[in-house]
Design a protein around this motif. Structure first.
Motif, PDB file in Angstrom:
ATOM      1  N   PRO A  70       0.819  -1.215   0.000  1.00 30.33           N
ATOM      2  CA  PRO A  70       0.000   0.000   0.000  1.00 30.33           C
ATOM      3  C   PRO A  70       0.851   1.263   0.000  1.00 30.33           C
ATOM      4  O   PRO A  70       0.472   2.267  -0.592  1.00 30.33           O
ATOM      5  CB  PRO A  70      -0.821  -0.108   1.296  1.00 30.33           C
ATOM      6  CG  PRO A  70      -0.243  -1.218   2.077  1.00 30.33           C
ATOM      7  CD  PRO A  70       0.512  -2.088   1.136  1.00 30.33           C
ATOM      8  N   LYS A  71       2.021   1.182   0.629  1.00 28.77           N
ATOM      9  CA  LYS A  71       2.888   2.357   0.665  1.00 28.77           C
ATOM     10  C   LYS A  71       3.383   2.712  -0.732  1.00 28.77           C
ATOM     11  O   LYS A  71       3.379   3.872  -1.137  1.00 28.77           O
ATOM     12  CB  LYS A  71       4.073   2.093   1.596  1.00 28.77           C
ATOM     13  CG  LYS A  71       4.886   3.336   1.886  1.00 28.77           C
ATOM     14  CD  LYS A  71       5.839   3.120   3.045  1.00 28.77           C
ATOM     15  CE  LYS A  71       6.525   4.425   3.421  1.00 28.77           C
ATOM     16  NZ  LYS A  71       7.275   4.331   4.660  1.00 28.77           N
ATOM     17  N   TYR A 111       0.610   4.255  -2.610  1.00 30.44           N
ATOM     18  CA  TYR A 111       0.366   5.626  -2.147  1.00 30.44           C
ATOM     19  C   TYR A 111       1.355   6.594  -2.795  1.00 30.44           C
ATOM     20  O   TYR A 111       0.976   7.628  -3.359  1.00 30.44           O
ATOM     21  CB  TYR A 111       0.512   5.647  -0.627  1.00 30.44           C
ATOM     22  CG  TYR A 111       0.232   6.974   0.027  1.00 30.44           C
ATOM     23  CD1 TYR A 111      -1.029   7.272   0.512  1.00 30.44           C
ATOM     24  CD2 TYR A 111       1.236   7.938   0.166  1.00 30.44           C
ATOM     25  CE1 TYR A 111      -1.303   8.481   1.119  1.00 30.44           C
ATOM     26  CE2 TYR A 111       0.980   9.152   0.765  1.00 30.44           C
ATOM     27  CZ  TYR A 111      -0.290   9.417   1.247  1.00 30.44           C
ATOM     28  OH  TYR A 111      -0.549  10.616   1.844  1.00 30.44           O
ATOM     29  N   PRO A 119      -9.322  -0.313   2.045  1.00 27.42           N
ATOM     30  CA  PRO A 119      -9.154   1.145   2.027  1.00 27.42           C
ATOM     31  C   PRO A 119      -7.775   1.529   2.559  1.00 27.42           C
ATOM     32  O   PRO A 119      -7.325   1.008   3.570  1.00 27.42           O
ATOM     33  CB  PRO A 119     -10.244   1.658   2.970  1.00 27.42           C
ATOM     34  CG  PRO A 119     -11.155   0.520   3.212  1.00 27.42           C
ATOM     35  CD  PRO A 119     -10.380  -0.732   2.986  1.00 27.42           C
ATOM     36  N   VAL A 120      -7.100   2.416   1.853  1.00 22.43           N
ATOM     37  CA  VAL A 120      -5.794   2.905   2.293  1.00 22.43           C
ATOM     38  C   VAL A 120      -5.997   4.335   2.793  1.00 22.43           C
ATOM     39  O   VAL A 120      -6.486   5.195   2.051  1.00 22.43           O
ATOM     40  CB  VAL A 120      -4.776   2.878   1.145  1.00 22.43           C
ATOM     41  CG1 VAL A 120      -3.438   3.413   1.620  1.00 22.43           C
ATOM     42  CG2 VAL A 120      -4.617   1.459   0.616  1.00 22.43           C
ATOM     43  N   HIS A 121      -5.644   4.563   4.044  1.00 22.72           N
ATOM     44  CA  HIS A 121      -5.845   5.890   4.639  1.00 22.72           C
ATOM     45  C   HIS A 121      -5.103   6.963   3.857  1.00 22.72           C
ATOM     46  O   HIS A 121      -3.931   6.804   3.559  1.00 22.72           O
ATOM     47  CB  HIS A 121      -5.344   5.889   6.082  1.00 22.72           C
ATOM     48  CG  HIS A 121      -6.408   5.534   7.058  1.00 22.72           C
ATOM     49  ND1 HIS A 121      -6.928   6.436   7.946  1.00 22.72           N
ATOM     50  CD2 HIS A 121      -7.079   4.389   7.252  1.00 22.72           C
ATOM     51  CE1 HIS A 121      -7.870   5.851   8.667  1.00 22.72           C
ATOM     52  NE2 HIS A 121      -7.973   4.605   8.266  1.00 22.72           N
ATOM     53  N   LYS A 168      -6.267  11.788  -0.769  1.00 26.29           N
ATOM     54  CA  LYS A 168      -5.417  12.980  -0.878  1.00 26.29           C
ATOM     55  C   LYS A 168      -4.267  12.722  -1.846  1.00 26.29           C
ATOM     56  O   LYS A 168      -3.909  13.581  -2.652  1.00 26.29           O
ATOM     57  CB  LYS A 168      -4.874  13.371   0.496  1.00 26.29           C
ATOM     58  CG  LYS A 168      -5.829  14.253   1.276  1.00 26.29           C
ATOM     59  CD  LYS A 168      -5.331  14.476   2.699  1.00 26.29           C
ATOM     60  CE  LYS A 168      -6.495  14.428   3.677  1.00 26.29           C
ATOM     61  NZ  LYS A 168      -6.155  13.761   4.930  1.00 26.29           N
ATOM     62  N   PRO A 202     -43.599  11.985  12.893  1.00 27.36           N
ATOM     63  CA  PRO A 202     -42.992  10.665  12.641  1.00 27.36           C
ATOM     64  C   PRO A 202     -42.896  10.312  11.158  1.00 27.36           C
ATOM     65  O   PRO A 202     -41.835   9.870  10.703  1.00 27.36           O
ATOM     66  CB  PRO A 202     -43.931   9.701  13.386  1.00 27.36           C
ATOM     67  CG  PRO A 202     -44.519  10.524  14.468  1.00 27.36           C
ATOM     68  CD  PRO A 202     -44.694  11.894  13.878  1.00 27.36           C
TER      69      PRO A 202
END
Lengths: 404, 181
Positions: free
Chosen positions: B19-20, B23, B44-46, B50, B103
Motif C-alpha cells: 500500500p505504501k 500511495y 481502504p488505504v488511509h 489525498k 414521525p
C-alpha cells in the motif's frame, strides 16, 4: 498516511506547565467564593429563589460531570483508540463528582422548598396522587437514594481517575484491562443512578406529573454538554506545546460528530416525550407542558426547540463545519449555553408559574458553582499528565484519521 | 477509420507490492497531471484520496436534496390527506396538527436520504457494471487479495504509451501491462 510508523511523544511535554488552565484553581476559587457569597447574601432576602437558582446551576454542572464519567466508561468498554488523547480531560471532569456531595448541601437544606409538593406532610396526607406515591416519595427513602447515587459516582469516578493516572508512571497494561472490566458494571450503575437521580431531583418537583422518558432526557442533555465541554477544553489546550502538536483537526472532527449526533438524539427524546403526552392528552401528563406554555415560558419552549436542535443541526451538518476549529468552537459554546436553557426550562417553571423572569441569583449561583467547578478541574489538570501518556492505545489515537 | 470489432487500447495497468508503494505512486501520477486514472486496492488505504488528489464527493449534496424532498414531501402529503383527500377528526384535534405529522415526515426524510445515498453511490460509481476492460488482465484478479494497482486510461490527454510507462516504472511499479478494451 494512517498508521505508518508509530509516532513517539515526549512525556515531559504533557504537564500543564505554564498554560493558563493551570491558573484556573485560583481564578475559579475567587469566582466561586464571590459568586456563592453573593448568592447567600441575596438568598437571605429570597430563600425560595435562591434554592431554585442554585438547583438549576447544580443540575447543570452535575450533568457535565456525569456526561464526562459516561464518556470515560464508554471509551473503556468499547476499547476505543481514537479518544485516548481526550480521556484524561474527561477523567478530570468526572473526578469532580465527589465534590457534588458537598455542593449538594443546599439541596438538602432546601428540600422543603424544592420538593414541597411531596415533602410537605399535610400535602402528602391529603393529595390522593401523593398518597399513592408516598412509598417512593418520602424523605427517608429520598435521602437513602441520594446517598446511593453519591457513593456510586464518587467511588467509581475516583477509581477510574486514580487508576488511569497511576498508569502514567507504572505503564502497567493490566490497568487498562482492569478498568475495561470495571466499565461494564459501571455503565449499568450509571444508567440506574442518572435515571433515578433525575427523576428524584427534577421530575419529583412536580409530582403529579410523570414521564417514563425523563431519565433519558436528562442523560441526552448531559451528553451534549460533555462533548461541547471536551471541544472547548481541547481548543483551549491548542496553545499548549505538547497537546497542540498531537491533537488535530481529525480529533476535533470526531468529537464534533458526536456532539452533532447528541443534539439530534436530544431532539428525538424531547419530541418523543412531548409527542405521546400531546397525543394522549391526559391531564396528569399534560401538566408539565401546560406550565411551560404559559406566559413567556412559551417563548422559551420554542427557543429551546430551535436553539437546541434546528440551528445546531443545520449548522453542524456539513463536515467542513466540524473540521473548522473556530466554527466548531462557536458550536460548542452555543450548545453549552442552550443546555443551560434546557435545565433552566426543566426546573424554573415549577417556581415561576406564569412566566420567566431572570434574577441576579441565577447569575451569581452559576458563577459561584461554575467557579468552583473550574477550580477543581484546573487543580486536577495540574496533578497529572494531561493525556494518558502510557496508555497502550495512545499510538492509535495519535495516528487517528477520518475518511472524508 | 476505427471499426467496431477492432481492439483498442484501454490503457496501462501497473502493479505494486505494498500500500505504501501504491500511495507514493499515486502522488507521482497526480503530480504528472493525469485525470482519467484510478487506484485499486484490496482494502481502504488511509489518505489515498489525498494522494490521488480526489475532490470531495458530491454525494452529500445528493443526500441533502433527497432529504429535503422527503421531509417537505412527507409533511405536505399528510396535510393533503388530512385536509382534502380524506379529512377525519382524530382525538378532537385539528386536521392539520403538525406534531402528528412528525414521525412520517421524519421517516420519509430518512428513507429518501438513504435512497439518495445508496443509489447516488451506484450512479457515481457507474454501477452496476457487468464488464470492465481491466477484467481482461489475469494479474488484476489479485486486486481482491494482496496486490495493488494503478490504471491509466488511454483517453487521458496526457497519455502516451511510452511516457506513461516510464512514469509508472519510475513510480515503483513491479509490472506494467497494456490492457485492450
Amino acid at each position: 498516511m494512517g498508521a505508518h510508523g508509530v509516532q513517539k511523544i515526549d512525556e515531559k511535554e504533557f504537564d500543564i506547565g505554564s498554560h493558563w488552565i493551570g491558573k484556573l484553581p485560583l481564578v475559579g476559587l475567587v469566582l466561586g467564593i464571590l459568586g456563592l457569597g453573593a448568592s447567600i447574601a441575596l438568598g437571605l432576602g429570597d430563600k425560595e429563589q435562591f434554592f431554585f437558582s442554585y438547583h438549576v446551576s447544580y443540575m447543570y454542572f452535575l450533568s457535565i460531570a456525569l456526561g464526562a464519567f459516561f464518556f470515560v466508561i464508554v471509551q473503556f468498554a468499547a476499547k476505543a483508540g481514537w479518544s485516548v488523547l481526550l480521556r484524561r480531560i474527561a477523567e478530570n471532569l468526572a473526578g469532580i463528582l465527589p465534590f457534588f456531595i458537598l455542593l449538594g448541601i443546599p439541596l438538602v437544606l432546601g428540600s422543603h422548598t424544592l420538593f414541597h409538593h411531596w415533602a410537605d406532610e399535610t400535602v402528602r396526607e391529603t393529595d390522593p396522587f401523593i398518597v399513592h406515591k408516598a412509598p417512593y416519595l418520602n424523605e427517608p427513602f429520598f435521602y437513602i437514594r441520594m446517598a446511593f447515587y453519591f457513593v456510586v459516582w464518587a467511588v467509581l469516578s475516583s477509581i477510574f481517575r486514580k487508576k488511569s493516572v497511576s498508569q502514567d508512571t507504572s505503564g502497567d497494561r493490566k490497568t487498562t484491562r482492569f478498568l475495561q472490566n470495571l466499565s461494564y458494571p459501571s455503565i449499568f450503575l450509571f444508567a440506574l443512578t442518572i435515571t433515578f437521580a433525575s427523576v428524584d431531583w427534577i421530575m419529583s418537583m412536580d409530582p403529579h406529573w410523570y414521564s417514563t422518558m425523563f431519565g433519558v432526557y436528562y442523560f441526552s442533555g448531559s451528553l451534549v454538554a460533555i462533548y461541547a465541554s471536551l471541544i472547548i477544553v481541547a481548543m483551549a489546550l491548542q496553545s499548549h506545546t505538547g497537546f497542540g502538536k498531537v491533537f488535530n483537526v481529525e480529533h476535533f472532527h470526531d468529537v464534533g460528530k458526536l456532539m452533532f449526533a447528541q443534539t439530534a438524539f436530544w431532539a428525538y427524546i424531547a419530541f418523543s416525550q412531548f409527542f405521546l403526552i400531546w397525543y394522549a392528552n391526559i391531564p396528569e401528563e399534560t401538566l408539565f407542558f401546560k406550565h411551560r406554555i404559559e406566559g413567556s415560558w412559551m417563548g422559551v419552549s420554542v427557543a429551546l426547540a430551535i436553539g437546541h436542535f434546528v440551528i445546531p443541526f443545520i449548522f453542524l451538518l456539513p463536515s467542513q463545519m466540524k473540521r473548522n476549529k473556530a466554527v466548531l468552537l462557536v458550536g460548542a459554546v452555543w450548545m453549552l449555553l442552550v443546555h443551560f436553557l434546557d435545565i433552566y426550562w426543566l426546573i424554573m417553571p415549577v417556581h415561576q408559574h406564569h412566566g420567566m423572569h431572570i434574577t441576579v441569583l441565577d447569575v451569581t449561583t452559576f458563577v459561584g458553582l461554575g467557579g468552583l467547578f473550574l477550580a477543581i478541574f484546573g487543580w486536577y489538570m495540574k496533578q497529572a499528565k494531561i493525556v494518558p501518556t502510557k496508555d497502550p492505545r495512545l499510538a492509535e489515537s495519535l495516528a487517528f484519521e477520518n475518511i472524508v | 477509420m476505427s471499426q467496431p470489432d477492432e481492439k483498442k487500447a484501454f490503457g496501462l495497468l501497473a502493479e505494486f507490492e505494498t500500500p505504501k508503494a501504491l500511495y507514493l505512486a499515486c502522488e507521482k501520477v497526480r503530480d504528472a497531471g493525469y485525470k482519467k486514472w484510478d487506484a485499486h486496492s484490496p482494502f481502504p488505504v488511509h489518505g489515498l484520496d489525498k494522494a490521488m488528489g480526489l475532490k470531495p464527493s458530491v454525494l452529500p449534496w445528493i443526500v441533502a436534496v433527497m432529504a429535503v424532498i422527503g421531509g417537505v414531501g412527507g409533511f405536505f402529503l399528510q396535510v393533503w390527506i388530512n385536509v382534502s383527500a380524506y379529512p377525519q377528526v382524530i382525538s378532537a384535534k385539528p386536521y392539520v396538527s403538525w406534531p402528528a405529522f412528525v414521525p412520517v415526515t421524519f421517516e420519509l426524510t430518512v428513507l429518501l436520504s438513504a435512497f439518495g445515498a445508496v443509489f447516488g453511490m451506484f450512479g457515481l460509481n457507474k454501477l452496476p457494471q457487468l464488464y470492465h476492460s481491466l477484467f481482461e488482465s489475469d494479474r488484476f484478479a489479485r486486486v481482491t487479495d494482496d496486490k495493488f494497482f494503478i490504471s491509466i486510461e488511454a483517453d487521458d490527454p496526457q497519455f502516451g504509451t511510452q511516457a506513461t510507462k516510464e512514469l509508472l516504472s519510475q513510480a515503483g511499479a513491479v509490472h506494467i501491462e497494456e490492457v485492450q478494451s
